[in-house]
Design a protein around this motif. Sequence first.
Motif, PDB file in Angstrom:
ATOM      1  N   HIS A  81       0.833  -1.214   0.000  1.00  0.00           N
ATOM      2  CA  HIS A  81       0.000   0.000   0.000  1.00  0.00           C
ATOM      3  C   HIS A  81       0.861   1.255   0.000  1.00  0.00           C
ATOM      4  N   ASP A  92       6.826   2.102   5.365  1.00  0.00           N
ATOM      5  CA  ASP A  92       5.667   1.239   5.604  1.00  0.00           C
ATOM      6  C   ASP A  92       4.801   1.182   4.343  1.00  0.00           C
ATOM      7  N   GLY A  93       4.710   0.016   3.731  1.00  0.00           N
ATOM      8  CA  GLY A  93       3.873  -0.157   2.541  1.00  0.00           C
ATOM      9  C   GLY A  93       4.598   0.198   1.258  1.00  0.00           C
ATOM     10  N   GLU A 126      -4.974   0.822   3.241  1.00  0.00           N
ATOM     11  CA  GLU A 126      -4.585  -0.277   4.131  1.00  0.00           C
ATOM     12  C   GLU A 126      -4.587   0.175   5.577  1.00  0.00           C
ATOM     13  N   GLU A 127      -4.111   1.408   5.817  1.00  0.00           N
ATOM     14  CA  GLU A 127      -3.871   1.857   7.191  1.00  0.00           C
ATOM     15  C   GLU A 127      -5.145   2.154   7.987  1.00  0.00           C
ATOM     16  N   HIS A 191       7.459  -6.188   3.049  1.00  0.00           N
ATOM     17  CA  HIS A 191       7.082  -5.114   3.972  1.00  0.00           C
ATOM     18  C   HIS A 191       8.192  -4.936   5.000  1.00  0.00           C
ATOM     19  N   GLN A 194       8.524  -3.644  11.116  1.00  0.00           N
ATOM     20  CA  GLN A 194       7.767  -2.803  12.060  1.00  0.00           C
ATOM     21  C   GLN A 194       7.936  -3.258  13.507  1.00  0.00           C
ATOM     22  N   HIS A 360      -1.572  -7.346   7.396  1.00  0.00           N
ATOM     23  CA  HIS A 360      -1.191  -6.806   6.079  1.00  0.00           C
ATOM     24  C   HIS A 360      -2.234  -7.209   5.039  1.00  0.00           C
TER      25      HIS A 360
HETATM   26 ZN   LIG Z   1       1.958  -1.367   6.036  1.00  0.00          ZN
END
Ligand SMILES: [Zn+2]
Length: 411
Positions: A81, A92-93, A126-127, A191, A194, A360
């Motif tokens: 994403h 992120d993404g 996505e978030e 990805h 995290q 995800h």
């Molecule tokens: Zn993500």
Amino acid sequence: MINQKRIEERIEALSKISEQNVEWVGVSRRALTDEDREAQALTKSWMEQAGMYVHLDPAGNLIGRKDGLDKGAKPLVIGSHIDSVLNGGKYDGTIGVIGGIEVVQHINEESIEIQRPVEVIAFCEEEGSRFEDGGVFGSRAMTGEIKSEHLDAKDEKGITRRGALERFGLAPNEIFTKGIRREMDLYLEMHIEQGPTLESKGIPIGVISGINGRYFGEMTVEGEANHVGATPMAQRYDALVGASEIVIELEKISYRYGAPAVGTVAKMNVMPGYPNVVPDRVEMSGIDIRDLDNERRDLIVEQLQNKAKEIAQAKGLSVEFNDRLRMSSALCKQHIIDTMEAAAEEMNVSYLNMASGACHDAQFMAELCDMGMIFVRSTGGSHNPQERASIDDIQLGTELLSRTALSYLKY
Ligand SMILES: [Zn+2]
């Protein structure tokens, strides 16, 4: 060749497209905003440079495709994403989408013959940082889990998701009338981790075994309000003391089960919340329990609830549960894990077999086809501006993504 410089430039270019606020230093690119539209346009231009033809589906998923020799074959799909949380990080993404495009550009530039089609998808929202009902909208729409009422969810300005999709020139009702489920043979996602596991072990790459299933619920503990000075310790029914023991119990149980199990109570509302009064009611919300094994996860929930009843009984309190959500874990397919591990060994890169604690888009794509995931070591946590992954690690991840994809695309 995987082009490290190009990947780096693209990560930087996307990070510049952000909602501005003096208090933020990170990336803020919420779904279906003007910034998201600009980011999609840029991503589309990269997809086209990589030799793909591109369209936006009715749920706002940006889809690029390059055909293979066998045009009727189901595609191999690489996705992630490009939306972000407010004041988030730039990796992120985005590395999954940019990495996917890089794989196709590599195929194009080297004139590698592929049998089946390859697609890259930048999933919409996505978030879940904009609308009131949470994220993974685009991937859930693709698996048919989105209902008409989800389109009525509003953002903080009162704009509905339906309205935001229409502003993107889309006809959101086509999600239901036409259906946007895609035929796919295999889904891959890269990805950032995290979390701290790869960093603490000094390993750049994670080969993912699956994405943890999630329990989400609430608990209310009730006692009796009374005078904090006049009520002796032995004659109290303090709801907060009971709730606190329950929280500690969840920590103990989660430790006992061990990784990848995790358990959290995210929020407590203490009532009446006056300085002079023994608390008579505590509402615990955001009770979040995750594990790769759904049965183990449910056992943790059951043990916590049994222990909570014991604690309540011993203290003369009452306790009530509200189970809101149980989401099944999604396992990565063993043949993809084997392919990734063989490719990593060929590259002479150390990797760790691990589960994903975070959700995800891949979790939903696993309902449509065989799924595999790669993690890239990251530091500084995530969903904040300190989130960081080194370009060398991102290149390794992209190389592994490319080798894995090609071992399925060539035949
Ligand atoms: Zn993500």
